[in-house]
Design a protein around this motif. Structure first.
Motif, PDB file in Angstrom:
ATOM      1  N   ARG A 306      70.740  -9.774 -52.159  1.00 39.58           N
ATOM      2  CA  ARG A 306      69.685  -8.835 -51.763  1.00 39.58           C
ATOM      3  C   ARG A 306      69.714  -8.580 -50.261  1.00 39.58           C
ATOM      4  O   ARG A 306      69.401  -7.477 -49.794  1.00 39.58           O
ATOM      5  N   TYR A 313      63.774  -0.732 -51.274  1.00 39.66           N
ATOM      6  CA  TYR A 313      62.528  -0.962 -51.996  1.00 39.66           C
ATOM      7  C   TYR A 313      62.710  -2.039 -53.067  1.00 39.66           C
ATOM      8  O   TYR A 313      63.780  -2.171 -53.660  1.00 39.66           O
ATOM      9  N   ASP A 314      61.619  -2.791 -53.310  1.00 42.78           N
ATOM     10  CA  ASP A 314      61.671  -3.887 -54.277  1.00 42.78           C
ATOM     11  C   ASP A 314      60.455  -3.857 -55.195  1.00 42.78           C
ATOM     12  O   ASP A 314      59.323  -3.606 -54.748  1.00 42.78           O
ATOM     13  N   CYS A 316      58.750  -6.243 -58.534  1.00 44.60           N
ATOM     14  CA  CYS A 316      58.866  -7.475 -59.306  1.00 44.60           C
ATOM     15  C   CYS A 316      58.039  -7.395 -60.583  1.00 44.60           C
ATOM     16  O   CYS A 316      56.987  -6.742 -60.624  1.00 44.60           O
ATOM     17  N   TRP A 344      63.147  -7.457 -59.362  1.00 49.98           N
ATOM     18  CA  TRP A 344      63.122  -8.897 -59.595  1.00 49.98           C
ATOM     19  C   TRP A 344      62.370  -9.131 -60.901  1.00 49.98           C
ATOM     20  O   TRP A 344      61.215  -8.730 -61.031  1.00 49.98           O
ATOM     21  N   LEU A 398      55.244 -14.029 -56.534  1.00 50.69           N
ATOM     22  CA  LEU A 398      55.301 -13.153 -55.360  1.00 50.69           C
ATOM     23  C   LEU A 398      55.621 -13.955 -54.101  1.00 50.69           C
ATOM     24  O   LEU A 398      56.450 -13.553 -53.280  1.00 50.69           O
ATOM     25  N   LEU A 402      58.889 -13.643 -51.510  1.00 53.79           N
ATOM     26  CA  LEU A 402      58.649 -13.167 -50.145  1.00 53.79           C
ATOM     27  C   LEU A 402      58.807 -14.244 -49.075  1.00 53.79           C
ATOM     28  O   LEU A 402      59.018 -13.926 -47.905  1.00 53.79           O
ATOM     29  N   VAL A 408      63.374  -8.230 -47.982  1.00 56.24           N
ATOM     30  CA  VAL A 408      62.351  -7.599 -48.835  1.00 56.24           C
ATOM     31  C   VAL A 408      61.182  -7.215 -47.932  1.00 56.24           C
ATOM     32  O   VAL A 408      60.293  -8.022 -47.653  1.00 56.24           O
ATOM     33  N   ASN A 410      58.927  -4.559 -48.416  1.00 52.78           N
ATOM     34  CA  ASN A 410      57.760  -4.221 -49.231  1.00 52.78           C
ATOM     35  C   ASN A 410      58.055  -4.590 -50.677  1.00 52.78           C
ATOM     36  O   ASN A 410      59.155  -4.356 -51.171  1.00 52.78           O
ATOM     37  N   LEU A 411      57.064  -5.149 -51.344  1.00 49.24           N
ATOM     38  CA  LEU A 411      57.249  -5.589 -52.729  1.00 49.24           C
ATOM     39  C   LEU A 411      56.078  -5.088 -53.570  1.00 49.24           C
ATOM     40  O   LEU A 411      54.918  -5.312 -53.235  1.00 49.24           O
ATOM     41  N   TYR A 413      54.278  -5.341 -57.166  1.00 50.13           N
ATOM     42  CA  TYR A 413      54.179  -6.029 -58.453  1.00 50.13           C
ATOM     43  C   TYR A 413      53.763  -5.012 -59.509  1.00 50.13           C
ATOM     44  O   TYR A 413      52.790  -4.267 -59.329  1.00 50.13           O
ATOM     45  N   ARG A 461      55.836  -7.744 -46.412  1.00 51.01           N
ATOM     46  CA  ARG A 461      56.158  -9.131 -46.049  1.00 51.01           C
ATOM     47  C   ARG A 461      55.724  -9.401 -44.613  1.00 51.01           C
ATOM     48  O   ARG A 461      56.421  -9.078 -43.655  1.00 51.01           O
TER      49      ARG A 461
END
Length: 598
Positions: A306, A313-314, A316, A344, A398, A402, A408, A410-411, A413, A461
């Motif tokens: 990764r 962009y990510d 999960c 993820w 999460l 992170l 990463v 920005n994540l 969910y 993050r």
């Protein structure tokens, strides 16, 4: 050959920074001796452990009753004595664990050693951490120097006797491993000195304390790396676990790492380790196989793939067997609309993990929940249904992603009830000027106690997010206990407090995110230029809350026509969603027999 690759990285660092040395590597099997001999490096001397065991016969008896780690610790003083007794040119021996690397010339280390007979390195268990001394000792046994003189030999023989007498990983009566004995050196023997330079044998624990207590990070200057204005000479990567060429535990201990430490100290080291692992595997792949993560508990997860993928962009997701169809439909909805998103997926059971692994999905990292589940979580898992456990696990997952994966930024969910009709990048682009991003709950979802969606939450993050997730993790375990006492599950009520209690929270207004299938039949949804339009705007996603896809009936049935039976949903949307569901079902059916037979 398990730690050979790290010994070779240490050797290469000495070649770069110090030409006048001999590195003796203790080989625990004959294959390792052959491999090192084939390298034909004049400054590298492999020693077969059997030679040391012949010199000190009592070691062979101990070998039968101690585990590998305890026996390796037991060997340490005998190894140093063996070198003094068998190599006339050796007048100083510095024991180094294999997981070390010189980042510049060791000359300052030699200056500190000077005329000392014994050189020790402190653990920095001071102030709030002083209690650790009673269990693990004041000094670190991974770095210890001896001089060939009366004081040095006397100390070594005493330490050898103690380690043969007792050396266990379980603390007992003021003893622990080979290390706690070092506490007695300064009082028992003459010529004992302690390293004063912070940059010599710098450890993850020490760097964590400097980061958190002094707010100082690793810096790169023209002549090397520095911490707290001190040049880093020798770094000790203790606790680093190399599971495969992509996934690592930066340290299996509890401390955290700041971004600069990972970038400047760990990434170059991991690259060198990879090179040496490849060399060893080329020599004997059967003897040296990377074991993979399997069921290992990981504390500081780091995903190298990764880090180097050009994906901005990510997203999960958490999935188990009973919502695996929804999870795969969600994946297809993302993949069809964007190639710029890394996904993820956390699998809470072996079946979902095996299925997704076999499916070979693009831009996806699949993680078993077992690798970060604590004892508390595993106990709760026995009493929760899948939906409840997913809610409890969410903050833990999460945080797991992170904590160390600095790439990463920005994540998002996303719950498995969601289905995208447009690229999720449109949501992730909104993650500016804040740390935590909430979406208002749809008015049609009357069962929710939360004002905000709990299955669609964004995070940047940063410090605010990590603090929020730590708090959320702690509370989520307590909530289950409250629920079992007859109270409502309070997660939604807790998230309602975030805008007023948490720093950096933004509430994003977007009705094309709030839309749900129940509402879709009342509004005009048409296909224009191959895009689904909702009230003349482009629809981003729908939440299929309540559209439960019963795993057994769907997987075992020939058709899928009854999924939407008696459910209010616009036909245009239904067909798009059904297309992905069918694709998911076909994928699961393809691998189900294989997995069931494993």
């Amino acid at each position: 050959m398990e730690y050979c690759y790290q010994g070779l990285v240490l050797y290469k660092s000495l070649v770069r920074h110090d030409k006048n040395f001999k590195l003796f590597i203790i080989c625990l099997d004959n294959k390792m001796v052959q491999f090192l001999d084939n390298l034909q490096q004049s400054n590298l001397v492999p020693i077969d452990v059997r030679d040391i065991e012949e010199a000190y016969e009592e070691l062979l008896e101990i070998k039968q009753v101690r585990d590998k780690r305890e026996y390796a610790w037991t060997l340490k003083p005998s190894i140093v004595l063996y070198l003094f007794e068998n190599f006339d040119y050796v007048d100083h021996v510095l024991w180094l664990d294999s997981d070390m690397q010189f980042l510049c010339s060791p000359e300052p280390l030699y200056d500190e050693w000077s005329d000392l007979s014994i050189l020790l390195s402190e653990q920095y268990y001071t102030d709030a951490y002083e209690y650790l001394v009673s269990g693990y000792g004041k000094f670190q046994a991974g770095f210890i120097g001896f001089r060939r003189n009366e004081d040095g030999i006397e100390c070594l023989r005493w330490w050898q006797e103690r380690c043969i007498e007792w050396c266990s990983d379980k603390a007992d009566n003021g003893r622990w491993a080979d290390q706690k004995y070092l506490d007695e050196f300064p009082q028992r023997f003459k010529g004992v000195g302690i390293v004063n330079n912070l940059g010599i044998n710098l450890t993850p624990f020490t760097i964590y304390r400097v980061n958190t207590e002094q707010g100082k990070a690793v810096m790169k200057k023209n002549d090397g790396l520095y911490i707290d204005d001190v040049r880093i000479i020798l770094y000790h990567y203790y606790g680093l676990r190399f599971y495969n060429h992509n996934e690592y535990d930066l340290s299996c201990y509890w401390m955290m790492f700041d971004e600069e430490t990972i970038k400047l100290v760990y990434l170059p080291y991991i690259k060198e380790c990879q090179e040496e692992v490849c060399k060893i595997q080329d020599f004997d792949r059967l003897k040296f196989q990377l074991k993979g993560i399997c069921e290992n508990q990981i504390v500081n997860y780091f995903n190298l793939d990764r880090t180097y993928r050009v994906l901005n962009y990510d997203i999960c997701i958490i999935a188990g067997k009973w919502d695996l169809i929804k999870c795969m439909a969600l994946y297809y909805s993302i993949a069809q609309n964007s190639k710029r998103v890394h996904i993820w997926i956390c699998c809470i059971d072996d079946f979902s993990f095996s299925t997704l692994n076999n499916a070979e999905l693009d831009n996806v990292t699949i993680i078993k929940s077992k690798i970060f589940e604590t004892k508390e979580l595993l106990e709760l898992k026995k009493t929760c249904d899948e939906k409840e456990y997913t809610s409890i696990l969410r903050a833990h997952y999460l945080y797991f992603i992170l904590k160390n994966n600095f790439s990463v930024n920005n994540l998002l969910y996303v719950g498995t009830d969601i289905y995208f009709y447009k690229s999720p990048v449109h949501l992730l682009k909104e993650f500016e000027n804040g740390s935590i991003f909430l979406y208002r709950q749809s008015k049609t979802n009357e069962n929710s106690e939360s004002n905000y969606k709990t299955d669609l939450i964004g995070f940047k993050r940063d410090k605010n997010t990590l603090e929020c997730l730590i708090s959320w993790k702690d509370k989520s375990i307590g909530w289950h206990l409250e629920k079992t006492s007859g109270n409502e599950y309070p997660e939604g009520s807790y998230i309602n407090t975030w805008p007023s209690c948490m720093r950096g929270v933004r509430v994003l207004e977007n009705k094309y995110v709030n839309a749900e299938p129940q509402a879709s039949i009342y509004h005009r949804i048409v296909r224009i230029e191959n895009k689904l339009k909702y009230i003349s705007k482009t629809l981003i996603l729908l939440n299929f809350y309540g559209y439960r896809l019963d795993y057994n009936s769907v997987i075992n049935a020939e058709g899928l026509e009854d999924i939407y039976k008696n459910k209010p949903i616009n036909t245009t949307l239904q067909n798009k969603h059904k297309e992905s569901v069918k694709r998911a079902v076909l994928t699961i059916r393809k691998f189900k027999g294989i997995i069931d037979n494993q």
